[in-house]
Design a protein around this motif. Structure first.
Motif, PDB file in Angstrom:
ATOM      1  N   TRP A   1      22.550 -62.549 -55.808  1.00 25.93           N
ATOM      2  CA  TRP A   1      22.350 -61.341 -55.011  1.00 25.93           C
ATOM      3  C   TRP A   1      20.902 -60.869 -55.083  1.00 25.93           C
ATOM      4  CZ3 TRP A   1      27.116 -57.755 -56.499  1.00 25.93           C
ATOM      5  CH2 TRP A   1      28.294 -58.346 -56.017  1.00 25.93           C
ATOM      6  N   GLY A   2      20.489 -60.120 -54.070  1.00 24.85           N
ATOM      7  CA  GLY A   2      19.167 -59.501 -54.072  1.00 24.85           C
ATOM      8  C   GLY A   2      18.035 -60.413 -53.669  1.00 24.85           C
ATOM      9  N   GLN A   3      18.347 -61.610 -53.161  1.00 26.00           N
ATOM     10  CA  GLN A   3      17.308 -62.563 -52.778  1.00 26.00           C
ATOM     11  C   GLN A   3      17.238 -62.796 -51.265  1.00 26.00           C
ATOM     12  OE1 GLN A   3      17.427 -66.206 -55.183  1.00 26.00           O
ATOM     13  NE2 GLN A   3      18.682 -65.137 -56.702  1.00 26.00           N
ATOM     14  N   GLY A   4      18.113 -62.126 -50.519  1.00 26.05           N
ATOM     15  CA  GLY A   4      18.129 -62.295 -49.065  1.00 26.05           C
ATOM     16  C   GLY A   4      18.796 -63.574 -48.599  1.00 26.05           C
ATOM     17  N   LEU A   5      19.506 -64.266 -49.490  1.00 27.20           N
ATOM     18  CA  LEU A   5      20.118 -65.540 -49.133  1.00 27.20           C
ATOM     19  C   LEU A   5      21.285 -65.377 -48.162  1.00 27.20           C
ATOM     20  CD1 LEU A   5      20.046 -67.252 -52.640  1.00 27.20           C
ATOM     21  CD2 LEU A   5      18.724 -67.935 -50.629  1.00 27.20           C
ATOM     22  N   MET A   6      22.091 -64.333 -48.359  1.00 25.75           N
ATOM     23  CA  MET A   6      23.222 -64.136 -47.460  1.00 25.75           C
ATOM     24  C   MET A   6      22.749 -63.764 -46.068  1.00 25.75           C
ATOM     25  SD  MET A   6      26.549 -64.431 -47.822  1.00 25.75           S
ATOM     26  CE  MET A   6      26.575 -65.291 -46.255  1.00 25.75           C
ATOM     27  N   SER A   7      21.715 -62.963 -45.984  1.00 26.94           N
ATOM     28  CA  SER A   7      21.143 -62.601 -44.689  1.00 26.94           C
ATOM     29  C   SER A   7      20.588 -63.836 -43.985  1.00 26.94           C
ATOM     30  CB  SER A   7      20.037 -61.562 -44.886  1.00 26.94           C
ATOM     31  OG  SER A   7      19.419 -61.259 -43.664  1.00 26.94           O
ATOM     32  N   GLU A   8      19.943 -64.699 -44.738  1.00 24.24           N
ATOM     33  CA  GLU A   8      19.376 -65.933 -44.195  1.00 24.24           C
ATOM     34  C   GLU A   8      20.480 -66.840 -43.647  1.00 24.24           C
ATOM     35  OE1 GLU A   8      16.967 -69.675 -46.177  1.00 24.24           O
ATOM     36  OE2 GLU A   8      16.361 -67.641 -46.737  1.00 24.24           O
ATOM     37  N   ALA A   9      21.555 -66.975 -44.423  1.00 23.06           N
ATOM     38  CA  ALA A   9      22.665 -67.834 -44.008  1.00 23.06           C
ATOM     39  C   ALA A   9      23.399 -67.256 -42.806  1.00 23.06           C
ATOM     40  CB  ALA A   9      23.629 -68.024 -45.172  1.00 23.06           C
ATOM     41  N   LEU A  10      23.679 -65.958 -42.851  1.00 18.54           N
ATOM     42  CA  LEU A  10      24.447 -65.334 -41.778  1.00 18.54           C
ATOM     43  C   LEU A  10      23.683 -65.357 -40.456  1.00 18.54           C
ATOM     44  CD1 LEU A  10      27.057 -63.952 -41.017  1.00 18.54           C
ATOM     45  CD2 LEU A  10      26.057 -61.758 -41.707  1.00 18.54           C
ATOM     46  N   SER A  11      22.386 -65.153 -40.501  1.00 18.25           N
ATOM     47  CA  SER A  11      21.581 -65.196 -39.278  1.00 18.25           C
ATOM     48  C   SER A  11      21.650 -66.563 -38.621  1.00 18.25           C
ATOM     49  CB  SER A  11      20.124 -64.839 -39.601  1.00 18.25           C
ATOM     50  OG  SER A  11      20.005 -63.506 -40.023  1.00 18.25           O
ATOM     51  N   ALA A  12      21.546 -67.602 -39.437  1.00 18.39           N
ATOM     52  CA  ALA A  12      21.630 -68.973 -38.904  1.00 18.39           C
ATOM     53  C   ALA A  12      23.017 -69.262 -38.351  1.00 18.39           C
ATOM     54  CB  ALA A  12      21.275 -69.978 -39.999  1.00 18.39           C
TER      55      ALA A  12
END
Length: 203
Positions: free
Chosen positions: A125-136
Motif C-alpha cells: 500500500w501507499g506506492q500507487g500500484l493499485m492506481s497504476e493497475a486499475l488505470s491500465a
C-alpha cells in the motif's frame, strides 16, 4: 445478483462489444505485469487473501487454509476457460510473485457493462500500484473489450478504495443498505459507475 452471461466465442461481437479470449490477456505498466491467475500463484494468493488489513472490507472472511486459495484458483481458471469472468494477477517486474488481483465479472455483452473488483497486499500500500493497475485495466476494458460501462461496489467505510475509484473517474451512484453480513457484521454497499464517454473513449 444478476446472472452472468457466458462469453463462449472469442470472436463474438454484440452491439460493437469485442469479445476476446480472456485467457490471452496480458497487460504491462511501468512497474507491473498484469496476467491471468495461475496455479503457481497459490501460496502468494493465500498471503493476500489471509491479510486481515487487505480483507477488512471484503465480502467474506480472510482465508485460513491454503486449500481455500487452491479452490479459488480452480474456480477462476474454470471461469476464464469458459470466458465468463476474468481475474488477473498483479506482479511486479522485479519479481514473479503475485501481490494482488484485479477482476472483471457480472459481464453483460448486450448492455456492454461489467463489474470490477481488486485487492492488494497491505505490504504494498501507499506506492500507487493499485492506481497504476486499475488505470491500465480500465483502458483494456473500454478500448479492447469495447465495454460502455464499468461498475464497482465497495464498503462505504473503505475511504482508500473510494479515493482510488474517484481518481480513476468513477462516480458514486447509490447506496445499498445492509447488503452484506460478514462474521455477523452488517454493512452497506456504495455503488460506483464509470462510462467510456466520461474519459473520452468512443465505444
Amino acid at each position: 445478483m444478476n446472472e452472468v452471461t457466458t462469453l463462449s466465442d472469442s470472436s463474438q461481437t454484440t452491439d460493437n462489444m469485442s469479445i476476446r479470449d480472456l485467457k490471452s490477456v496480458s497487460l504491462k505498466t511501468r512497474r507491473l505485469n498484469i496476467r491471468p491467475l495461475q496455479k503457481k500463484d497459490c501460496n502468494a494468493l493465500f498471503k493476500v487473501y489471509s491479510d486481515f488489513k487487505a480483507m477488512k472490507y471484503w465480502n467474506h472472511s480472510p482465508y485460513e487454509t491454503i486449500n481455500q486459495a487452491q479452490l479459488h484458483i480452480e474456480k477462476v481458471l474454470n471461469s476464464i476457460e469458459n470466458n465468463t469472468s476474468l481475474k488477473l494477477a498483479m506482479v511486479q517486474h522485479s519479481s514473479d510473485e503475485l501481490i494482488g488481483t484485479i477482476n472483471l465479472f457480472n459481464i453483460h455483452p448486450e448492455s456492454r457493462r461489467a463489474e470490477i473488483g481488486y485487492i492488494l497486499s497491505s505490504s504494498f500500500w501507499g506506492q500507487g500500484l493499485m492506481s497504476e493497475a486499475l488505470s491500465a485495466f480500465i483502458d483494456y476494458c473500454f478500448e479492447t473489450l469495447r465495454l460502455n460501462r464499468l461498475e464497482a461496489e465497495i464498503n462505504p467505510e473503505n475511504e482508500a478504495s473510494s479515493r482510488l475509484l474517484k481518481k480513476c473517474g468513477f462516480k458514486v451512484e447509490g447506496l445499498l443498505k445492509e447488503r452484506w453480513i460478514v462474521d455477523g457484521k452488517v454493512t452497506d454497499s456504495e455503488i460506483y459507475g464509470l462510462l467510456s464517454s466520461n474519459i473520452g473513449i468512443k465505444t
